[in-house]
Scaffold this motif. Structure first.
Motif, PDB file in Angstrom:
ATOM      1  N   UNK B  21       1.991  40.843  51.233  1.00  0.00           N
ATOM      2  CA  UNK B  21       1.582  40.913  52.634  1.00  0.00           C
ATOM      3  C   UNK B  21       0.902  39.609  53.065  1.00  0.00           C
ATOM      4  N   UNK B  24       3.581  36.989  53.395  1.00  0.00           N
ATOM      5  CA  UNK B  24       4.664  37.372  54.313  1.00  0.00           C
ATOM      6  C   UNK B  24       6.020  37.542  53.677  1.00  0.00           C
ATOM      7  N   UNK B  25       6.039  38.118  52.479  1.00  0.00           N
ATOM      8  CA  UNK B  25       7.329  38.427  51.842  1.00  0.00           C
ATOM      9  C   UNK B  25       7.337  39.892  51.394  1.00  0.00           C
ATOM     10  N   UNK B  26       8.493  40.331  50.885  1.00  0.00           N
ATOM     11  CA  UNK B  26       8.578  41.693  50.354  1.00  0.00           C
ATOM     12  C   UNK B  26       7.967  41.761  48.959  1.00  0.00           C
ATOM     13  N   UNK B  29      10.089  40.474  46.097  1.00  0.00           N
ATOM     14  CA  UNK B  29      10.109  39.021  45.883  1.00  0.00           C
ATOM     15  C   UNK B  29       9.020  38.620  44.893  1.00  0.00           C
ATOM     16  N   UNK B  32      10.163  39.684  41.382  1.00  0.00           N
ATOM     17  CA  UNK B  32      11.130  38.746  40.792  1.00  0.00           C
ATOM     18  C   UNK B  32      10.472  37.419  40.437  1.00  0.00           C
ATOM     19  N   UNK B  40      11.180  30.131  44.148  1.00  0.00           N
ATOM     20  CA  UNK B  40      10.755  30.178  45.559  1.00  0.00           C
ATOM     21  C   UNK B  40      10.954  28.829  46.247  1.00  0.00           C
ATOM     22  N   UNK B  44       6.887  28.787  50.136  1.00  0.00           N
ATOM     23  CA  UNK B  44       6.393  30.031  49.545  1.00  0.00           C
ATOM     24  C   UNK B  44       5.503  29.734  48.333  1.00  0.00           C
TER      25      UNK B  44
END
Lengths: 134, 65
Positions: B21, B24-26, B29, B32, B40, B44
């Motif tokens: 959060x 700003x990624x899932x 992600x 992984x 990345x 990121x």
């Protein structure tokens, strides 16, 4: 299951309800048969939009984030699905030439569409599972 | 590429969800990344290092291969 009530979801649902009401009014009050068909189509569109809004509202917001990984997955899957589609068309053309089948591509467009969309969905799933998107 | 994200997360008591959060990624992600299965972007990597109060080369360990 938590249902979200974001502004975008409410706006989309409002448009869907408006489509259905417009469709019903067109079917009830306009005598021309052409308007009946349009009204029916509007109702169907509204129902599809409402179902989409419910699915969207039930999906957690975190799952809707388009981060760099999901964008890369979509791009890679889209490119490879396009390659598969072209290869399928080339293969069909070659088979048609060898055996003289004379494929009418206008007729098989829906099947090619299914091949394209299907391979995109499967490749997206595959790359999402694999992880090492480069 | 190996990462020390898990170690840094534990240090700052952050869950995968919270870290995801913040950058700003899932969550997937982050999963992984921790497994070393995803490279990345520079942005990121920078964002993650910033959230973990560290430098990119401390969080991400690049192999020469």
């Amino acid at each position: 299951m938590k249902i979200r009530t974001d502004k975008s979801i409410l706006r989309f649902s409002g448009i869907a309800v408006l489509l259905i009401i417009t469709g019903i009014l067109m079917m009830c009050f306009l005598s021309n048969p052409a308007y009946f068909g349009i009204g029916f189509a509007l109702i169907i569109m509204g129902i599809v939009a409402i179902v989409s809004a419910i699915i969207g509202a039930a999906t957690p917001k975190e799952d809707m984030i388009q981060d760099e990984r999901s964008v890369r997955i979509n791009e890679k899957a889209g490119y490879h699905a396009f390659c598969i589609l072209l290869a399928t068309m080339a293969l069909l053309q070659a088979i048609g030439m060898v055996w003289g089948l004379n494929f009418n591509f206008k007729v098989i467009i829906p099947d090619l569409f299914i091949v394209g969309v299907g391979s995109w969905v499967i490749l997206r799933w595959h790359y999402n599972q694999r992880g090492d998107i480069t | 590429m190996k990462t020390r994200i898990k170690e840094f997360r534990a240090r700052y008591d952050l869950t995968q969800e919270e870290l995801a959060k913040k950058v700003g990624v899932r969550r997937e992600t982050i999963v992984f990344l921790e497994k070393g299965k995803y490279n990345p972007s520079l942005k990121l990597a920078y964002d993650i290092a910033k959230v973990l109060n560290s430098n990119i080369d401390e969080v991400f360990i690049f192999d020469d291969e």
